[in-house]
Enzyme design. Structure first.
Site, PDB file in Angstrom:
ATOM      1  NE  ARG A  49     -11.197  18.587  -3.244  1.00 59.63           N
ATOM      2  CZ  ARG A  49     -11.467  18.305  -4.512  1.00 59.63           C
ATOM      3  NH1 ARG A  49     -11.114  17.137  -5.023  1.00 59.63           N
ATOM      4  NH2 ARG A  49     -12.065  19.180  -5.275  1.00 59.63           N
ATOM      5  CD  GLU A  50      -2.959  17.558  -0.709  1.00 61.70           C
ATOM      6  OE1 GLU A  50      -1.843  17.322  -0.224  1.00 61.70           O
ATOM      7  OE2 GLU A  50      -3.108  18.190  -1.778  1.00 61.70           O
ATOM      8  CG  MET A  51      -2.180  15.977   5.730  1.00 60.07           C
ATOM      9  SD  MET A  51      -0.421  16.339   5.770  1.00 60.07           S
ATOM     10  CE  MET A  51      -0.048  15.832   7.444  1.00 60.07           C
TER      11      MET A  51
END
Lengths: 439, 276
Positions: free
Chosen positions: A143-145
């Site tokens: 969900r981040e990078m």
């Protein structure tokens, strides 16, 4: 403390080696290199927090900053570390919950990188021991990078010629995931921050704070009991005990009891992989530290964040659910949100409106002077919202409703100021190592 | 009850009634007994208008030739003068118990007793693995061994709840905080300016390395004060008399730091309050 820094070294040497002064001539002992630290940043804490061999070198810091700002570390070239830790915004993004690749919301409010090097653990639930460990996880978080694994990251980095050159220059080999994390951590270790108005006050300038701010400092140590978790002194001036507490934030928007009961069952039955996925990708991430330690009394607890620069690093709490410091005061004033795992230290505070104003005013004095402008803007912005107070429950705070016990001792400030108790002391800057300059 | 007794009783009753009313009605009335003013060390005047220094015993004094009253001594002058004062006192009191000046002792100098803490988690040797493949089997957190974090950083030795779960890092921060207070106390103890002195005399001139301060004997009856005194009372007596400054408030950081320093210098000495 205005002794020459040599005395600091002497004391440090005695402390560290456990031998008497006579037995160890201080001049022959060498200290780990530390950059010139501003007032409000403790050289002792630097020594405690920076592992030997991990002291930032200028080359690593420069490469680390480049990587920190590079969106190519994400799967679709849209998100860099900086996206959620914007240096201009005090290394946060100003959003309640951060957004990763493809505009996905993550479960956490982005914590500031400022002074993160001094944290005993990293992440809101303390799942990483070091900044190096920390730097890797957002890159791999879907969900981040969004990178699938470390090999893919490094394949991509090795495909960028400038990085091949850079890594060769700094580490003497082709890019590795560990070296990438080392460089980013080196950059982050330079993001220490002190030099707040509060530090001038502690150093003896009684005019550095207004009457209201001074009263806030007294309340902080007294009636409001902030210092029981947000402890600070000259050696550890972060205003955090580095521990994990359930203050009920996760309980105010869901049926926390049911969630906790289910979570405890899953963790008892589940394996390592499942539990880590719960922490990332499910509503169970609200169980916080519990998913790291698996200890039931950690259910719903999150790390006490530093209060340094708190004025510019809102919104607040692990889920960014409190927009202003007035909301934060309201939350604590009513004793948090009841749940079976609530920290035993939570109780109503009985703070009046002027007292809340003074406390907030004090908190805004903990911002580094280089963010003065932003600090003023944020104070004005938060003050404008003063009459929108979703967490306010004066009846509970004042003991007219509920059963949250007596308020803490409320000293007569004219007679005894709790801020005078204890020994804060002032900070002595560390010796200058000219090779490393603070950005 | 005869007339004489009535004459005595009635005013007393009236007085105590009035007192009771005053206590009940006045918010300022507190049951705190007011201390009598402290005795002062009255120094003899110099015929030539020279500066007269007093010793902390409240009796011994000397003229400093060549320095006029109201002038401040240099540190070197003050050291010479106080040494002479101390010498005079020891001549007068040849049998007084006197500790030789101890070597500097630093608080917390000995490391805290080693406690059984969980063994640190095994760390992969640097360079042992091929580059970029340090993802261990398991979930995302398993890459960093999240559950081993407390052990690795000794961040939470008891891995229990908040209270009582303190780490070695905490203990180091605490020890250093105490040390910082001791260090500040050392500074104030050696600095006539910081003490607010007006004649250039500082504590260390009579008490090198805080010798003969005997913090472990307080509270005790102090002859100079004519009452039972705490260490801080005696510190203030010295500030007012030999040092000629203004007494420090109980909460004054300089007072608190000096107490820390004086106690630190007597670490390990048996507590014997009231001893002379």
């Amino acid at each position: 403390m205005r002794l020459p820094s040599g005395v600091v070294t002497v004391c440090a040497v005695v402390l560290n080696s456990g031998v008497g002064l006579a037995a160890s001539p201080p001049s022959q002992q060498t200290q780990a290199a530390s950059p010139q630290l501003p007032p409000g940043v403790s050289a002792t804490l630097w020594r405690v927090s920076v592992p030997q061999g991990s002291e930032p070198t200028p080359e690593r810091v420069a490469l680390g900053e480049k990587l920190f700002r590079d969106k190519r570390l994400s799967v679709d070239n849209t998100v860099a570390c900086m996206t959620c830790h914007e240096p201009e915004l005090g290394f946060t993004d100003g959003k309640p919950l951060s957004e990763g690749v493809k505009q996905q919301k993550v479960a956490r409010n982005s914590p500031t990188v400022l002074n993160a090097l001094f944290n005993a653990t990293q992440f809101w639930d303390g799942r990483a021991a070091t900044l190096e460990d920390q730097a890797k996880l957002p890159i791999l978080n879907p969900r981040e990078m969004g990178m699938p694994d470390a090999d893919t990251v490094m394949k991509k980095v090795r495909g960028i010629p400038e990085y091949v050159t850079d890594f060769q220059k700094v580490f003497g080999r082709e890019p590795t995931f560990d070296d990438l994390a080392t460089a980013i951590a080196a950059f982050e270790r330079m993001q220490f921050s002190g030099d707040a108005r509060f530090d001038k006050f502690i150093a003896g300038d009684s005019k550095a704070l207004t009457a209201s701010e001074k009263n806030g400092w007294a309340l902080f140590n007294g009636k409001a009991r902030c210092n029981s978790c947000h402890a600070g002194n000259a050696v550890s001036p972060l205003f955090s005990d580095q521990k994990f507490h359930n203050i009920g934030v996760a309980a105010h928007k869901q049926d926390f009891v049911t969630l906790a009961r289910k979570g405890v069952q899953v963790v008892r039955a589940g394996d390592e992989k499942q539990i880590d996925e719960l922490a990332l990708n499910s509503e169970f991430s609200e169980l916080g530290r519990f998913l790291v330690t698996r200890q039931e009394n950690d259910v719903g607890s999150f790390k006490t964040p530093t209060l340094r620069n708190v004025g510019i690093t809102g919104p607040y709490m692990h889920d960014g659910s409190l927009a202003t410091l007035w909301d934060v005061m309201d939350h604590y004033n009513k004793g948090g949100v009841a749940n079976p795992y609530l920290d035993g230290g939570m109780q109503r505070l009985g703070l009046t409106e002027p007292e809340i104003d003074d406390l907030v005013a004090f908190l805004f004095t903990l911002t580094d002077s280089k963010f003065d402008k932003l600090n003023k803007e944020q104070l004005a912005k938060q003050r404008a919202r003063k009459n929108t107070r979703p967490e306010r429950d004066t009846a509970i705070a004042m003991g007219k409703k509920g059963n949250l016990g007596d308020i803490a001792p409320n000293p007569d400030l004219a007679e005894k100021n709790p801020a005078d108790l204890g020994f804060y002391g002032s900070v002595t800057p560390a010796p200058v190592i000219p090779a490393v300059k603070q950005r | 009850m005869n007339l004489r007794m009535k004459l005595l009783v009635v005013p007393c009753a009236a007085l105590s009634f009035a007192g009771g009313v005053a206590l009940a009605t006045s918010p300022d009335a507190k049951a705190v007994p007011q201390a009598e003013p402290l005795p002062k060390h009255v120094l003899p005047a110099s015929k030539d208008g020279n500066l007269v220094l007093g010793l902390c015993d409240g009796e011994t004094s000397m003229e400093v030739p060549g320095v006029k009253d109201g002038q401040k001594l240099t540190r070197a002058q003050a050291i010479t003068a106080t040494a002479q004062l101390m010498g005079d006192w020891r001549k007068k009191n040849p049998n007084a118990k006197w500790d030789d000046v101890p070597g500097p002792v630093l608080a917390q100098a000995s490391p805290p007793a080693t406690k059984k803490s969980p063994a640190p988690a095994p760390q992969p040797a640097p360079g042992a693995k091929p580059a970029g493949s340090d993802v261990r089997p398991g979930g995302v957190g398993a890459q960093t061994g999240a559950s081993a974090v407390p052990q690795q950083r000794k961040a939470d030795v008891q891995t229990g709840h908040t209270y009582g779960a303190f780490s070695e890092r905490d203990e180091q921060v605490w020890a250093d905080s105490v040390q910082a207070a001791v260090k500040e106390g050392h500074r104030v103890f050696h600095d006539a300016e910081a003490l607010g002195g007006t004649v250039g005399v500082s504590c260390d001139m009579c008490h090198p390395d805080a010798a003969n301060t005997h913090p472990e004997t307080y509270p005790k009856y102090q002859v100079q004060l004519g009452r039972v005194a705490l260490l801080r009372d005696m510190i203030n007596w010295c500030i007012e008399n030999p040092v000629r400054g203004k007494p420090l408030a109980d909460g004054d950081p300089r007072m608190r730091a000096m107490e820390a320093y004086i106690y630190a210098q007597r670490k390990g000495v048996k507590l014997e309050y009231g001893k002379h």
